[in-house]
Design an enzyme around this catalytic site. Sequence first.
Site, PDB file in Angstrom:
ATOM      1  N   THR A  56      -4.312  -3.861   7.483  1.00  0.00           N
ATOM      2  CA  THR A  56      -4.070  -3.230   8.784  1.00  0.00           C
ATOM      3  C   THR A  56      -4.545  -1.784   8.821  1.00  0.00           C
ATOM      4  O   THR A  56      -4.822  -1.255   9.889  1.00  0.00           O
ATOM      5  CB  THR A  56      -2.576  -3.274   9.156  1.00  0.00           C
ATOM      6  OG1 THR A  56      -1.838  -2.564   8.163  1.00  0.00           O
ATOM      7  CG2 THR A  56      -2.081  -4.703   9.257  1.00  0.00           C
ATOM      8  N   ASP A  57      -4.674  -1.139   7.677  1.00  0.00           N
ATOM      9  CA  ASP A  57      -5.033   0.278   7.619  1.00  0.00           C
ATOM     10  C   ASP A  57      -6.356   0.555   8.321  1.00  0.00           C
ATOM     11  O   ASP A  57      -6.428   1.398   9.200  1.00  0.00           O
ATOM     12  CB  ASP A  57      -5.109   0.730   6.158  1.00  0.00           C
ATOM     13  CG  ASP A  57      -5.731   2.103   6.014  1.00  0.00           C
ATOM     14  OD1 ASP A  57      -5.231   3.041   6.663  1.00  0.00           O
ATOM     15  OD2 ASP A  57      -6.719   2.219   5.274  1.00  0.00           O
ATOM     16  N   GLY A 140     -12.580  -3.087  -8.778  1.00  0.00           N
ATOM     17  CA  GLY A 140     -12.594  -4.315  -7.984  1.00  0.00           C
ATOM     18  C   GLY A 140     -11.299  -5.103  -8.006  1.00  0.00           C
ATOM     19  O   GLY A 140     -11.271  -6.251  -7.573  1.00  0.00           O
ATOM     20  N   LEU A 143      -7.001  -1.871  -6.434  1.00  0.00           N
ATOM     21  CA  LEU A 143      -6.167  -0.704  -6.713  1.00  0.00           C
ATOM     22  C   LEU A 143      -6.827   0.599  -6.251  1.00  0.00           C
ATOM     23  O   LEU A 143      -6.433   1.674  -6.666  1.00  0.00           O
ATOM     24  CB  LEU A 143      -5.839  -0.622  -8.207  1.00  0.00           C
ATOM     25  CG  LEU A 143      -5.012  -1.779  -8.755  1.00  0.00           C
ATOM     26  CD1 LEU A 143      -4.827  -1.634 -10.263  1.00  0.00           C
ATOM     27  CD2 LEU A 143      -3.665  -1.874  -8.058  1.00  0.00           C
ATOM     28  N   SER A 145      -9.964   1.884  -6.700  1.00  0.00           N
ATOM     29  CA  SER A 145     -10.731   2.655  -7.675  1.00  0.00           C
ATOM     30  C   SER A 145     -11.804   3.503  -6.992  1.00  0.00           C
ATOM     31  O   SER A 145     -12.084   4.619  -7.433  1.00  0.00           O
ATOM     32  CB  SER A 145     -11.355   1.739  -8.727  1.00  0.00           C
ATOM     33  OG  SER A 145     -12.203   0.779  -8.119  1.00  0.00           O
ATOM     34  N   SER A 146     -12.390   3.011  -5.912  1.00  0.00           N
ATOM     35  CA  SER A 146     -13.428   3.804  -5.232  1.00  0.00           C
ATOM     36  C   SER A 146     -12.824   5.032  -4.557  1.00  0.00           C
ATOM     37  O   SER A 146     -13.409   6.120  -4.600  1.00  0.00           O
ATOM     38  CB  SER A 146     -14.196   2.956  -4.215  1.00  0.00           C
ATOM     39  OG  SER A 146     -13.365   2.549  -3.151  1.00  0.00           O
ATOM     40  N   GLU A 174     -17.353   7.325   1.985  1.00  0.00           N
ATOM     41  CA  GLU A 174     -17.426   5.869   1.782  1.00  0.00           C
ATOM     42  C   GLU A 174     -18.264   5.227   2.879  1.00  0.00           C
ATOM     43  O   GLU A 174     -19.032   4.302   2.612  1.00  0.00           O
ATOM     44  CB  GLU A 174     -16.023   5.253   1.724  1.00  0.00           C
ATOM     45  CG  GLU A 174     -15.254   5.677   0.493  1.00  0.00           C
ATOM     46  CD  GLU A 174     -14.638   4.531  -0.279  1.00  0.00           C
ATOM     47  OE1 GLU A 174     -15.224   3.436  -0.332  1.00  0.00           O
ATOM     48  OE2 GLU A 174     -13.556   4.758  -0.854  1.00  0.00           O
ATOM     49  N   ASP A 185      -6.283   4.679   1.483  1.00  0.00           N
ATOM     50  CA  ASP A 185      -6.622   4.783   0.068  1.00  0.00           C
ATOM     51  C   ASP A 185      -6.901   6.226  -0.361  1.00  0.00           C
ATOM     52  O   ASP A 185      -6.299   6.706  -1.326  1.00  0.00           O
ATOM     53  CB  ASP A 185      -7.814   3.879  -0.262  1.00  0.00           C
ATOM     54  CG  ASP A 185      -7.469   2.411  -0.108  1.00  0.00           C
ATOM     55  OD1 ASP A 185      -6.274   2.076   0.035  1.00  0.00           O
ATOM     56  OD2 ASP A 185      -8.398   1.587  -0.115  1.00  0.00           O
TER      57      ASP A 185
END
Length: 189
Positions: A56-57, A140, A143, A145-146, A174, A185
């Site tokens: 949903t973010d 991947g 969590l 990571s990017s 991104e 994130d």
Amino acid sequence: MLAGALAPVKLPGSRCRRAKLSPVHGGVPDDGPLGRGGTVTRAVAPGRVNLIGDHTDYNGGLALPMAVQLHTTVRLRPGAPGRLLLRSALGPPVTLPTGPAAPPAGGVSPAWARLAAGVLAESGWEGGGTADVHTTLPVGAGLSSSAAFAVALSLAVGVRGDPLAVARRCQRAEALAGSQVGLMDPLVA
């Protein structure tokens, strides 16, 4: 607590202003082995788990994320302006031009370096040096990571501001790299 975590302060014995960061974040001098010369800046950003609202973010909905102890660390030793050498155990070293000579992030190869190119473009950083990237986050695995990498690299190259401003820069980085992500994130990282 986090809202004031990025307020600039003078560290004892330093000649420049550094960021006061929460225990989870970095951005302070580090004497680790990266080669010779210059002050090493270390920036650390955690991964996250999402308790509710997984998809949903980025659609403008509500989410409840939580930072985890796994993290990404970027250790940056300044060098000659104009290029950044990225080193990581996860892939071959990559040299990225910085400043006006920087290529569009989407055209960078290998793919993992596109996000770094997006961060450099979004930050406007024209410096140079060597950045060693280390992560305890499984890439991947969901969590973030990017996002941890984007936030850590942003802080290492001097991006400052309130957490929302830093997260928005990382979100745009991104997007430059080809990923459409929400703010959750990078805001948690």
